[in-house]
Motif scaffolding. Structure first.
Motif, PDB file in Angstrom:
ATOM      1  N   GLN A   1      44.456  45.428  24.367  1.00 42.73           N
ATOM      2  CA  GLN A   1      44.590  44.034  24.816  1.00 42.73           C
ATOM      3  C   GLN A   1      45.534  43.902  26.021  1.00 42.73           C
ATOM      4  OE1 GLN A   1      42.833  41.440  23.444  1.00 42.73           O
ATOM      5  NE2 GLN A   1      41.819  43.062  22.307  1.00 42.73           N
ATOM      6  N   THR A   2      46.546  44.765  26.053  1.00 42.29           N
ATOM      7  CA  THR A   2      47.537  44.697  27.134  1.00 42.29           C
ATOM      8  C   THR A   2      46.898  44.926  28.503  1.00 42.29           C
ATOM      9  OG1 THR A   2      49.156  45.514  25.589  1.00 42.29           O
ATOM     10  CG2 THR A   2      49.751  45.658  27.895  1.00 42.29           C
ATOM     11  N   LEU A   3      45.767  45.642  28.469  1.00 39.68           N
ATOM     12  CA  LEU A   3      45.107  45.932  29.746  1.00 39.68           C
ATOM     13  C   LEU A   3      44.567  44.665  30.431  1.00 39.68           C
ATOM     14  CD1 LEU A   3      43.166  49.231  28.935  1.00 39.68           C
ATOM     15  CD2 LEU A   3      45.248  48.953  30.270  1.00 39.68           C
ATOM     16  N   TYR A   4      44.502  43.555  29.662  1.00 38.80           N
ATOM     17  CA  TYR A   4      44.068  42.299  30.295  1.00 38.80           C
ATOM     18  C   TYR A   4      45.053  41.883  31.405  1.00 38.80           C
ATOM     19  CZ  TYR A   4      40.161  41.164  27.230  1.00 38.80           C
ATOM     20  OH  TYR A   4      38.949  41.174  26.590  1.00 38.80           O
ATOM     21  N   ILE A   5      46.294  42.359  31.314  1.00 41.34           N
ATOM     22  CA  ILE A   5      47.290  41.975  32.329  1.00 41.34           C
ATOM     23  C   ILE A   5      46.935  42.586  33.701  1.00 41.34           C
ATOM     24  CG2 ILE A   5      49.737  42.152  32.978  1.00 41.34           C
ATOM     25  CD1 ILE A   5      50.311  41.890  29.895  1.00 41.34           C
ATOM     26  N   PRO A   6      46.772  43.923  33.798  1.00 41.89           N
ATOM     27  CA  PRO A   6      46.344  44.444  35.111  1.00 41.89           C
ATOM     28  C   PRO A   6      44.955  43.961  35.518  1.00 41.89           C
ATOM     29  CG  PRO A   6      46.397  46.204  33.476  1.00 41.89           C
ATOM     30  CD  PRO A   6      47.054  45.013  32.851  1.00 41.89           C
ATOM     31  N   VAL A   7      44.098  43.690  34.515  1.00 39.52           N
ATOM     32  CA  VAL A   7      42.751  43.189  34.845  1.00 39.52           C
ATOM     33  C   VAL A   7      42.853  41.820  35.517  1.00 39.52           C
ATOM     34  CG1 VAL A   7      40.641  42.269  33.796  1.00 39.52           C
ATOM     35  CG2 VAL A   7      41.458  44.531  33.153  1.00 39.52           C
ATOM     36  N   ALA A   8      43.721  40.949  34.966  1.00 38.22           N
ATOM     37  CA  ALA A   8      43.896  39.613  35.561  1.00 38.22           C
ATOM     38  C   ALA A   8      44.411  39.747  36.991  1.00 38.22           C
ATOM     39  CB  ALA A   8      44.879  38.789  34.726  1.00 38.22           C
ATOM     40  N   PHE A   9      45.391  40.634  37.172  1.00 35.34           N
ATOM     41  CA  PHE A   9      45.939  40.840  38.521  1.00 35.34           C
ATOM     42  C   PHE A   9      44.841  41.318  39.467  1.00 35.34           C
ATOM     43  CE2 PHE A   9      47.306  44.183  41.451  1.00 35.34           C
ATOM     44  CZ  PHE A   9      48.064  43.436  42.339  1.00 35.34           C
ATOM     45  N   LEU A  10      44.148  42.375  39.064  1.00 38.14           N
ATOM     46  CA  LEU A  10      43.168  42.997  39.963  1.00 38.14           C
ATOM     47  C   LEU A  10      41.998  42.061  40.255  1.00 38.14           C
ATOM     48  CD1 LEU A  10      42.937  46.696  38.772  1.00 38.14           C
ATOM     49  CD2 LEU A  10      43.455  45.899  41.066  1.00 38.14           C
ATOM     50  N   SER A  11      41.531  41.330  39.239  1.00 38.36           N
ATOM     51  CA  SER A  11      40.359  40.475  39.449  1.00 38.36           C
ATOM     52  C   SER A  11      40.638  39.421  40.509  1.00 38.36           C
ATOM     53  CB  SER A  11      39.959  39.794  38.141  1.00 38.36           C
ATOM     54  OG  SER A  11      39.660  40.787  37.197  1.00 38.36           O
ATOM     55  N   PHE A  12      41.795  38.782  40.422  1.00 38.43           N
ATOM     56  CA  PHE A  12      42.057  37.705  41.376  1.00 38.43           C
ATOM     57  C   PHE A  12      42.522  38.237  42.723  1.00 38.43           C
ATOM     58  CE2 PHE A  12      41.895  35.601  37.334  1.00 38.43           C
ATOM     59  CZ  PHE A  12      41.063  34.536  37.642  1.00 38.43           C
ATOM     60  N   TYR A  13      43.214  39.344  42.708  1.00 36.08           N
ATOM     61  CA  TYR A  13      43.576  40.014  43.968  1.00 36.08           C
ATOM     62  C   TYR A  13      42.308  40.403  44.722  1.00 36.08           C
ATOM     63  CZ  TYR A  13      45.086  44.123  46.720  1.00 36.08           C
ATOM     64  OH  TYR A  13      45.293  45.048  47.704  1.00 36.08           O
TER      65      TYR A  13
ATOM     66  N   LEU B   1      51.333  36.354  30.123  1.00 37.08           N
ATOM     67  CA  LEU B   1      51.668  37.423  31.076  1.00 37.08           C
ATOM     68  C   LEU B   1      50.481  37.740  31.990  1.00 37.08           C
ATOM     69  CD1 LEU B   1      53.795  39.612  28.674  1.00 37.08           C
ATOM     70  CD2 LEU B   1      54.623  38.450  30.719  1.00 37.08           C
ATOM     71  N   ALA B   2      49.257  37.579  31.447  1.00 40.86           N
ATOM     72  CA  ALA B   2      48.072  37.758  32.293  1.00 40.86           C
ATOM     73  C   ALA B   2      48.050  36.679  33.385  1.00 40.86           C
ATOM     74  CB  ALA B   2      46.806  37.686  31.449  1.00 40.86           C
ATOM     75  N   LEU B   3      48.495  35.473  33.008  1.00 42.90           N
ATOM     76  CA  LEU B   3      48.571  34.369  33.982  1.00 42.90           C
ATOM     77  C   LEU B   3      49.601  34.697  35.075  1.00 42.90           C
ATOM     78  CD1 LEU B   3      47.121  31.581  33.913  1.00 42.90           C
ATOM     79  CD2 LEU B   3      49.287  30.615  33.126  1.00 42.90           C
ATOM     80  N   THR B   4      50.714  35.291  34.660  1.00 46.07           N
ATOM     81  CA  THR B   4      51.737  35.706  35.634  1.00 46.07           C
ATOM     82  C   THR B   4      51.156  36.765  36.582  1.00 46.07           C
ATOM     83  OG1 THR B   4      53.325  35.370  33.861  1.00 46.07           O
ATOM     84  CG2 THR B   4      54.152  36.468  35.827  1.00 46.07           C
ATOM     85  N   ALA B   5      50.400  37.687  36.002  1.00 47.81           N
ATOM     86  CA  ALA B   5      49.780  38.736  36.815  1.00 47.81           C
ATOM     87  C   ALA B   5      48.771  38.139  37.790  1.00 47.81           C
ATOM     88  CB  ALA B   5      49.091  39.753  35.913  1.00 47.81           C
ATOM     89  N   PHE B   6      48.058  37.121  37.326  1.00 48.33           N
ATOM     90  CA  PHE B   6      47.082  36.430  38.184  1.00 48.33           C
ATOM     91  C   PHE B   6      47.798  35.802  39.391  1.00 48.33           C
ATOM     92  CE2 PHE B   6      46.122  31.806  38.554  1.00 48.33           C
ATOM     93  CZ  PHE B   6      45.026  31.875  39.412  1.00 48.33           C
ATOM     94  N   VAL B   7      48.933  35.133  39.128  1.00 48.81           N
ATOM     95  CA  VAL B   7      49.706  34.508  40.221  1.00 48.81           C
ATOM     96  C   VAL B   7      50.191  35.593  41.188  1.00 48.81           C
ATOM     97  CG1 VAL B   7      51.790  33.172  40.784  1.00 48.81           C
ATOM     98  CG2 VAL B   7      50.401  32.538  38.813  1.00 48.81           C
ATOM     99  N   TYR B   8      50.618  36.716  40.631  1.00 48.09           N
ATOM    100  CA  TYR B   8      51.093  37.817  41.475  1.00 48.09           C
ATOM    101  C   TYR B   8      49.950  38.360  42.347  1.00 48.09           C
ATOM    102  CZ  TYR B   8      53.180  42.276  42.812  1.00 48.09           C
ATOM    103  OH  TYR B   8      53.655  43.330  43.542  1.00 48.09           O
TER     104      TYR B   8
END
Lengths: 260, 399
Positions: free
Chosen positions: B122-134, B56-63
């Motif tokens: 751990q779930t916070l890695y999802i918004p972190v992945a999104f925000l880092s790559f955004y 899901l973090a990968l999905t957030a990264f793509v988003y």
């Protein structure tokens, strides 16, 4: 003015050009002539900055080629080079291609559009101008390539075999007249290579004759005649200069022919 | 109600087929996960949960990548050209959708976090992945648009994440702080719309020289090679310094936050990577430009070195030497100082201290050598002693 001083060019072990010294004045049309593989295209490529000679220098309008960024850019702006086999963007139309080249040389759009139209007209490409270049015949591609060199309005034109490559008689006639006009009216400097001398009598101010990477003669057609001691057509004059023994050998051949 | 919700969400959502693909992938993951759990007793639900969070973090990264590249006019040349023809100003909302974050993004991220079914940190890695790559993506765009101070500040801020990457809550706070910087940079850049490409640190010649229909097309041989227009490729001095220091900073924070078991790898791996990277630097130089004479010609004529051609090797060779000196030194595990009668092996802590100090310095030094040592690409192309050749491609037709 184009000056070559002691230019020696190697691709590999043996030199293709050897210690070439040449001065081409502004407003002259100079033809480089000689047999295949003698360095005509290499000489043009050196003038064009495609090749960097191992020795010697090329000076154009007082600026040495590749000496500084400013000089090189200034030379590029006033020079256009058309190789014998250019690569054209096949998915663009002829008109788009000509407009792109014109803009590359900072030609203002209003004059450019009109010039492109006139070039397409003179080379009989009005209809084909809006077709992609991939659909052109070899002759039409040659015409559009020549037009691209002309559309730049560069005062120095370096043309490698402009009359070859499938150009039809009307194209040859148009090009001859345009080149003449460029030299006589616009004071352009044109250097072109050709393996055949028929067209040069009426076009060239001076002719460079090359053999084995060296300039063996550089003069007007009249000067070449007196140098070769031949009053015949220009191709015979050139043949005497490039292959001095060819005519003798031919005479021997016909004299020694057994009578039937 | 639902229709109104979807209409509201459409502001940021991708095309329908992309959403369907994402749903299909997530469903497939869940199905495969359930089957694996059922059939393989060695796999525990904890493992599956870790994999789910990663997926899901990968999905957030793509988003995150999508949110920038689909909405920023600089990333979409046609959109940008169209926008330039409209009376749009920074005071109006962007007609193609917002670049900055909106409540709809929070809904998307909340949905992804909900799908994770884990309400720990751990779930916070999802918004972190999104925000880092955004943020990283926007950082590059802001840099291109001349907001380099804020772009580098964001980069240094994101680097802090390396220190705390086991703490997603801290990471999220760092990302939110970086978002504030990015937001200012984006707003400032939009105030300068329409953008002038000549301010861009590097722009392809076609984009700057040719307008309208001719833009982004090539003109073939010989016009592409003998272009009379000035090239604008290469790093400016402040960019070279900032970028080199930024890379060193990222290396340092990664080292600092790394486990002792992987710390040695983080020191030593660049030693190998930096052998290849300096050599990559010569590729843009050799694009359509070759040695004026072949190897046999050089040997036969005793032209071992052609200074105005071979100078392209100075920077990569200097970088390689620095690499071996500094990074090699930093990764020398058995670090022993020998004197005449005795030898001293530095304590482990010292070794780490030296390594942790030297490795990022090595990264910065190698980068600086690559960015700053000449010749400049434009200078070399225009004044170097080379042979210009044409790289044939499918785009061109030979006469």
């Amino acid at each position: 003015m184009i000056q070559l001083q002691q230019v020696t060019q190697h691709y590999g072990v043996r030199p293709v050009l050897r210690r070439i010294d040449l001065t081409i004045e502004t407003g002259e049309l100079v033809a480089i002539i000689g047999p295949n593989g003698m360095g005509k295209s290499t000489l043009l490529a050196v003038m064009a900055g495609i090749l960097s000679p191992q020795h010697g220098k090329v000076i154009i309008d007082g600026m040495e080629r590749k000496s500084t960024v400013e000089h090189e850019l200034a030379i590029r702006r006033r020079t256009v080079f058309l190789p014998d086999k250019p690569w054209l963007p096949k998915n663009r139309t002829g008109r788009e291609f000509l407009m792109g080249v014109g803009r590359l040389y900072d030609i203002p759009d209003d004059g450019l559009i009109d010039h492109v139209e006139r070039l397409l007209n003179v080379f009989e490409l009005e209809k084909e101008g809006d077709w992609p270049i991939r659909s052109y015949s070899a002759g039409q591609q040659k015409k559009i390539a020549l037009s691209s060199a002309l559309v730049t309005r560069a005062p120095i034109m370096l043309l490698d075999e402009p009359f070859s490559g499938g150009l039809d008689p009307s194209g040859i006639l148009a090009l001859k007249h345009i080149l003449k006009h460029q030299v006589q009216q616009e004071r352009a400097t044109i250097v072109m290579s050709t393996p055949v001398p028929e067209l040069l009598e009426e076009l060239a101010n001076r002719i460079v004759v090359m053999r084995q990477g060296e300039v063996i003669a550089y003069d007007t057609p009249t000067g070449l005649r007196s140098l070769s001691q031949c009053t015949g057509p220009l191709d015979e004059v050139i043949a005497r200069l490039v292959h001095p023994r060819t005519m003798e050998n031919l005479e021997h051949y016909f004299q020694e022919r057994p009578k039937c | 109600m639902l229709t109104a919700f979807f209409r509201w969400m459409r502001l940021v959502l991708p095309r329908g087929d992309a959403i369907l693909l994402a749903i299909a992938l997530i469903a497939s993951f869940e199905l495969i996960g359930a089957l694996v759990l059922l059939l393989n007793s060695k796999v525990s639900p904890v493992d599956l949960q870790l994999a789910r969070t990663f997926f899901l973090a990968l999905t957030a990264f793509v988003y995150g990548i999508y949110r920038v590249n689909e909405f920023h006019p600089l990333a979409k040349p046609d959109y940008r050209r169209w926008l330039e023809t409209t009376p749009w100003t920074w005071r109006n909302p962007l007609p193609g959708g917002p670049v900055l974050l909106v409540p709809q993004d929070v809904v998307v991220l909340a949905l992804l976090m909900g799908l994770n079914r884990d309400f720990s940190f751990q779930t916070l890695y999802i918004p972190v992945a999104f925000l880092s790559f955004y943020l990283a993506n926007l950082m590059a765009i802001n840099w291109l648009l001349g907001e380099w101070q804020l772009a580098y500040s964001t980069g240094f801020g994101l680097g802090l994440g390396g220190l705390v990457f086991r703490r997603p809550d801290y990471l999220l706070l760092i990302d939110l702080a970086c978002y504030l910087l990015t937001r200012i940079a984006v707003q400032r850049s939009f105030r300068n719309f329409p953008w002038d490409d000549s301010h861009q640190p590097c722009a392809p010649i076609e984009a700057s020289k040719l307008k309208g229909d001719s833009a982004n097309h090539r003109l073939g041989w010989p016009y592409d090679s003998l272009t009379p227009a000035k090239l604008r490729i290469g790093f400016r001095l402040h960019d070279a310094i900032c970028f080199a220091v930024l890379l060193g900073w990222w290396h340092l924070t990664l080292l600092w936050g790394a486990d002792e078991r992987v710390r040695f790898l983080i020191i030593a791996l660049p030693l190998i990577a930096y052998v290849g990277i300096p050599l990559l630097r010569v590729f843009p130089y050799f694009y359509m430009h070759r040695s004026p004479i072949d190897v046999w010609g050089r040997i036969a004529n005793s032209w071992w070195v052609i200074p105005k051609f071979d100078c392209v090797w100075i920077a990569p060779l200097s970088a390689l030497m620095l690499n071996f000196l500094l990074l090699g030194w930093a990764s020398w595990y058995e670090w022993t100082v020998r004197f005449r009668y005795f030898e001293v092996t530095l304590p482990t802590d010292w070794r780490y201290a030296v390594s942790i100090s030297l490795a990022p310095v090595g990264t910065t030094a190698v980068s600086l050598a690559l960015f700053l040592i000449g010749p400049k690409l434009e200078h070399w192309r225009l004044t170097g002693q080379h042979r210009i050749v044409f790289q044939r491609s499918q785009e061109f037709t030979e006469l």
